[in-house]
Design a protein around this motif. Structure first.
Motif, short mmCIF file in Angstrom:
data_model
loop_
_atom_site.label_atom_id
_atom_site.label_comp_id
_atom_site.label_asym_id
_atom_site.label_seq_id
_atom_site.Cartn_x
_atom_site.Cartn_y
_atom_site.Cartn_z
N ALA A 1 -9.43 2.91 -2.01
CA ALA A 1 -8.65 3.19 -3.22
C ALA A 1 -7.36 3.94 -2.91
N ASP A 2 -7.32 4.68 -1.81
CA ASP A 2 -6.12 5.46 -1.50
C ASP A 2 -5.15 4.71 -0.59
N VAL A 3 -5.37 3.42 -0.40
CA VAL A 3 -4.44 2.59 0.37
C VAL A 3 -3.69 1.69 -0.61
N GLU A 4 -2.37 1.77 -0.60
CA GLU A 4 -1.54 0.99 -1.51
C GLU A 4 -1.31 -0.40 -0.94
N VAL A 5 -1.82 -1.42 -1.64
CA VAL A 5 -1.70 -2.80 -1.20
C VAL A 5 -1.16 -3.64 -2.34
N THR A 6 -0.05 -4.36 -2.10
CA THR A 6 0.54 -5.22 -3.12
C THR A 6 0.86 -6.58 -2.49
N ALA A 7 1.07 -7.57 -3.35
CA ALA A 7 1.47 -8.89 -2.89
C ALA A 7 2.98 -8.95 -2.69
N ALA A 8 3.42 -9.76 -1.76
CA ALA A 8 4.85 -9.96 -1.54
C ALA A 8 5.47 -10.57 -2.79
N PRO A 9 6.74 -10.31 -3.07
CA PRO A 9 7.39 -10.91 -4.23
C PRO A 9 7.32 -12.44 -4.17
N GLU A 10 7.26 -13.06 -5.32
CA GLU A 10 7.20 -14.52 -5.38
C GLU A 10 8.40 -15.13 -4.66
N GLY A 11 8.11 -16.10 -3.81
CA GLY A 11 9.17 -16.78 -3.06
C GLY A 11 9.58 -16.09 -1.77
N ALA A 12 9.02 -14.92 -1.49
CA ALA A 12 9.39 -14.17 -0.28
C ALA A 12 8.39 -14.44 0.84
N GLN B 1 -11.90 1.14 8.08
CA GLN B 1 -10.72 0.70 7.33
C GLN B 1 -11.05 0.29 5.89
N GLY B 2 -12.30 0.52 5.48
CA GLY B 2 -12.68 0.27 4.09
C GLY B 2 -12.86 -1.19 3.76
N LEU B 3 -13.10 -2.03 4.76
CA LEU B 3 -13.28 -3.45 4.52
C LEU B 3 -14.75 -3.82 4.37
N SER B 4 -15.63 -2.93 4.79
CA SER B 4 -17.08 -3.09 4.61
C SER B 4 -17.60 -1.89 3.85
N SER B 5 -18.56 -2.12 2.98
CA SER B 5 -19.18 -1.00 2.26
C SER B 5 -20.26 -0.34 3.10
N ARG B 6 -20.63 -0.96 4.19
CA ARG B 6 -21.64 -0.41 5.09
C ARG B 6 -21.19 -0.61 6.52
N GLU C 1 -3.46 8.14 16.53
CA GLU C 1 -3.66 8.90 15.30
C GLU C 1 -2.98 8.24 14.09
N PHE C 2 -2.94 6.94 14.09
CA PHE C 2 -2.40 6.18 12.97
C PHE C 2 -3.34 6.31 11.77
N GLU C 3 -2.77 6.37 10.56
CA GLU C 3 -3.57 6.46 9.34
C GLU C 3 -3.04 5.44 8.33
N PRO C 4 -3.72 4.30 8.16
CA PRO C 4 -3.23 3.25 7.26
C PRO C 4 -2.99 3.71 5.84
#
Length: 333
Positions: free
Chosen positions: A159-170, A312-317, A130-133
């Motif tokens: 849109a409701d999944v928060e995705v960010t890039a790692a800090p520069e140099g990390a 997981q919202g990676l495909s539109s179909r 029952e994991f929910e990304p």
């Protein structure tokens, strides 16, 4: 078919070694096989420059580009498969002892949200725990070397999944070791784990029994990568897709036969103690062809991946197998 100069890009595995050493060839073609230091390098060369006629490509890379137009089509050849309960790593001070403890956490993922290993890990956790990304924060970066998210593929996510890039140099491995992220979904084992850091452990430390039980119940042996071929080439050369499929199949079969023959020698060609016992134990669980190619033997596994990709919202179909693989090989075994 007249001789054709054919360039192949793939990693050197047991399943492909015979293509590299020339003991297996592609009928009607003069094939040259290329590799690279890392798999993403092969993928980038395929996607940016259409460099190879035939190439290994991660399933998520293929499906993302299938939506936007890709001059390649997939063949049901699967050189890279890995069970993925073992790919979830956690910081030992974060209080994560079971899958439910992942809720609300910050999780790292290499290269893109929804790498092939991550698609499988998320999907299995969603189906079974029952994991929910969407309830997590996701950080994308390099594993043990600094790297921005891959810039040669689209990066879809809900849109409701928060995705960010790692800090520069990390790097994600160092961030996990330091407790700057709580968990990591990784295709490769982080260096901090290889170094024995007490700060990092697997979510499922005793993963083999879980993965074996998952396989027994579902019949799924997770597929990471497929092999693609230029569409124009198979249009021009009827029968080429079948010849490529046969060559990869023979190379894989040669590797499997070596393991079978070497049971007599207790698998002494490897340096791994009890390798013979592992091969025999696997023989009790898997069919004779434990690494099958073709759609019929892999339909459940492929369809599960296509479902995960969509959920997981990676495909539109919701892709069908028939939409994603070369029609002339849909029934080949």
């Amino acid at each position: 078919m007249t001789d054709l100069a054919l360039s192949i890009g793939c990693f050197r595995y047991d399943t492909t070694a015979a293509l590299f050493d020339g003991s297996v060839t592609v009928g009607g073609a003069d094939a040259t096989v290329h590799s690279a230091a890392t798999l993403p390098e092969i993928f980038e060369r395929v996607i940016r420059r259409n460099e190879f006629d035939v190439a290994e490509l991660g399933l998520t890379f293929y499906l993302r580009l299938l939506e936007t137009g890709l001059p390649y089509v997939a063949l049901p050849i699967f050189p890279n498969r890995v069970f993925r309960h073992s790919c979830v790593f956690v910081n030992t001070h974060a209080g994560i002892a079971r899958p439910a403890d992942l809720i609300g956490r910050t999780i790292g993922e290499f290269g893109t949200y929804g790498q092939d290993s991550g698609v499988w890990a998320k999907g299995i956790l969603m189906d079974e725990y029952e994991f929910e990304p969407r309830k997590n924060r996701w950080v994308i970066g390099g594993l043990d070397q600094t790297s921005a998210p891959f810039d040669f593929i689209p990066h879809p996510h809900p849109a409701d999944v928060e995705v960010t890039a790692a800090p520069e140099g990390a790097t994600l491995g160092a961030m996990l070791d330091a407790g700057e992220i709580d968990a990591l979904f990784s295709a490769n084992v982080p260096q901090c784990v290889l170094d024995g850091s007490p700060n990092v452990a697997r979510l499922f430390p005793d993963f083999e029994p879980l993965e074996r039980d998952y396989h027994r119940r579902t019949g799924i042996f997770p597929i990471m990568h497929t092999v693609v071929i230029r569409r124009d080439l198979i249009d021009e050369r009827p029968g080429l897709a079948q010849e490529v499929y046969r060559a990869f199949s023979r190379a894989k079969q040669d590797a499997a036969d070596r393991y079978r023959r070497n049971r007599r020698l207790y698998e002494v060609q490897t340096m791994i103690p009890w390798m013979n016992a592992l091969v025999e134990r696997n023989g009790e669980q898997f069919d004779e062809d434990w690494w099958p190619y073709g759609i019929p033997a892999n339909r459940t596994t492929i369809d599960t991946y296509l479902r995960y990709h969509y959920e997981q919202g990676l495909s539109s179909r919701r892709w069908r197998i028939e939409d994603a693989f070369a029609p002339e090989l849909l029934d080949i075994a």
